[in-house]
Design a protein around this motif. Structure first.
Motif, PDB file in Angstrom:
ATOM      1  N   ARG A 101      27.820  41.811  41.383  1.00  0.00           N
ATOM      2  CA  ARG A 101      29.148  41.420  41.860  1.00  0.00           C
ATOM      3  C   ARG A 101      30.180  42.502  41.549  1.00  0.00           C
ATOM      4  O   ARG A 101      30.254  42.994  40.425  1.00  0.00           O
ATOM      5  N   GLU A 102      30.973  42.836  42.543  1.00  0.00           N
ATOM      6  CA  GLU A 102      32.057  43.797  42.361  1.00  0.00           C
ATOM      7  C   GLU A 102      33.040  43.306  41.297  1.00  0.00           C
ATOM      8  O   GLU A 102      33.615  44.096  40.555  1.00  0.00           O
ATOM      9  N   SER A 103      33.194  41.993  41.181  1.00  0.00           N
ATOM     10  CA  SER A 103      34.138  41.438  40.196  1.00  0.00           C
ATOM     11  C   SER A 103      33.702  41.763  38.761  1.00  0.00           C
ATOM     12  O   SER A 103      34.550  41.938  37.886  1.00  0.00           O
ATOM     13  N   ASP A 104      32.385  41.849  38.509  1.00  0.00           N
ATOM     14  CA  ASP A 104      31.925  42.233  37.170  1.00  0.00           C
ATOM     15  C   ASP A 104      32.298  43.686  36.881  1.00  0.00           C
ATOM     16  O   ASP A 104      32.735  44.015  35.778  1.00  0.00           O
ATOM     17  N   TRP A 105      32.132  44.560  37.875  1.00  0.00           N
ATOM     18  CA  TRP A 105      32.529  45.964  37.691  1.00  0.00           C
ATOM     19  C   TRP A 105      34.035  46.050  37.466  1.00  0.00           C
ATOM     20  O   TRP A 105      34.501  46.785  36.595  1.00  0.00           O
ATOM     21  N   ASP A 106      34.812  45.284  38.218  1.00  0.00           N
ATOM     22  CA  ASP A 106      36.261  45.276  38.036  1.00  0.00           C
ATOM     23  C   ASP A 106      36.637  44.842  36.619  1.00  0.00           C
ATOM     24  O   ASP A 106      37.573  45.384  36.025  1.00  0.00           O
ATOM     25  N   THR A 107      35.919  43.872  36.073  1.00  0.00           N
ATOM     26  CA  THR A 107      36.164  43.410  34.699  1.00  0.00           C
ATOM     27  C   THR A 107      35.898  44.532  33.705  1.00  0.00           C
ATOM     28  O   THR A 107      36.699  44.768  32.800  1.00  0.00           O
TER      29      THR A 107
END
Length: 143
Positions: free
Chosen positions: A77-83
């Motif tokens: 998930r891109e959201s994990d990288w963003d985190t």
């Protein structure tokens, strides 16, 4: 690579090499990060230093210097990288080949083919050199 290989890239997610607190599964769990897979790995051509008491990797100019060991992981998930990027604010994102490895029953390490992964590095623009000979801080040693 065979499907039984825990170091096999599972998909087309974001590959990230962690060498500090993000290499600790407890730290990732507290931050609610989910990986598709993860494996011990090293970053050749770099060494770990602690300028300003914060871990950083810098290029080596000698094959005699040790490489940086950590964990390579895949975020689906891109959201994990963003985190992760949010926690590593102030660092620059770089990409380089890392070498995953497995520890075998006989104690030896089996190297896998290298893969390109992202990693974080302190920017040189902070005013002081990235090099440093400070020892790792106690909190880093407890990771």
């Amino acid at each position: 690579m065979s499907s039984s290989n825990p170091c096999e890239v599972k998909g087309s997610g974001i590959l990230y090499f962690a060498y500090g607190s993000m290499s600790n599964p407890v730290s990732r769990s507290k931050r609610k990060l989910r990986t598709v897979w993860e494996c011990a790995a090293f970053l050749p051509g770099y060494r770990l230093v602690f300028p300003r008491g914060i871990g950083n990797v810098v290029p080596t100019y000698s094959s005699d210097e040790p490489e940086v060991h950590g964990v390579v992981m895949e975020f689906e998930r891109e959201s994990d990288w963003d985190t992760v990027c949010g926690f590593e604010a102030g660092y620059d994102v770089h990409e380089a080949p890392v070498v995953p490895y497995q520890k075998m029953d006989n104690g030896e390490c089996k190297r896998m083919p290298s893969i390109k992964a992202r990693f974080f590095q302190q920017p040189a623009a902070l005013g002081r050199p990235l090099e440093g000979d400070l020892p790792p801080p106690e909190r880093y040693l407890r990771i």
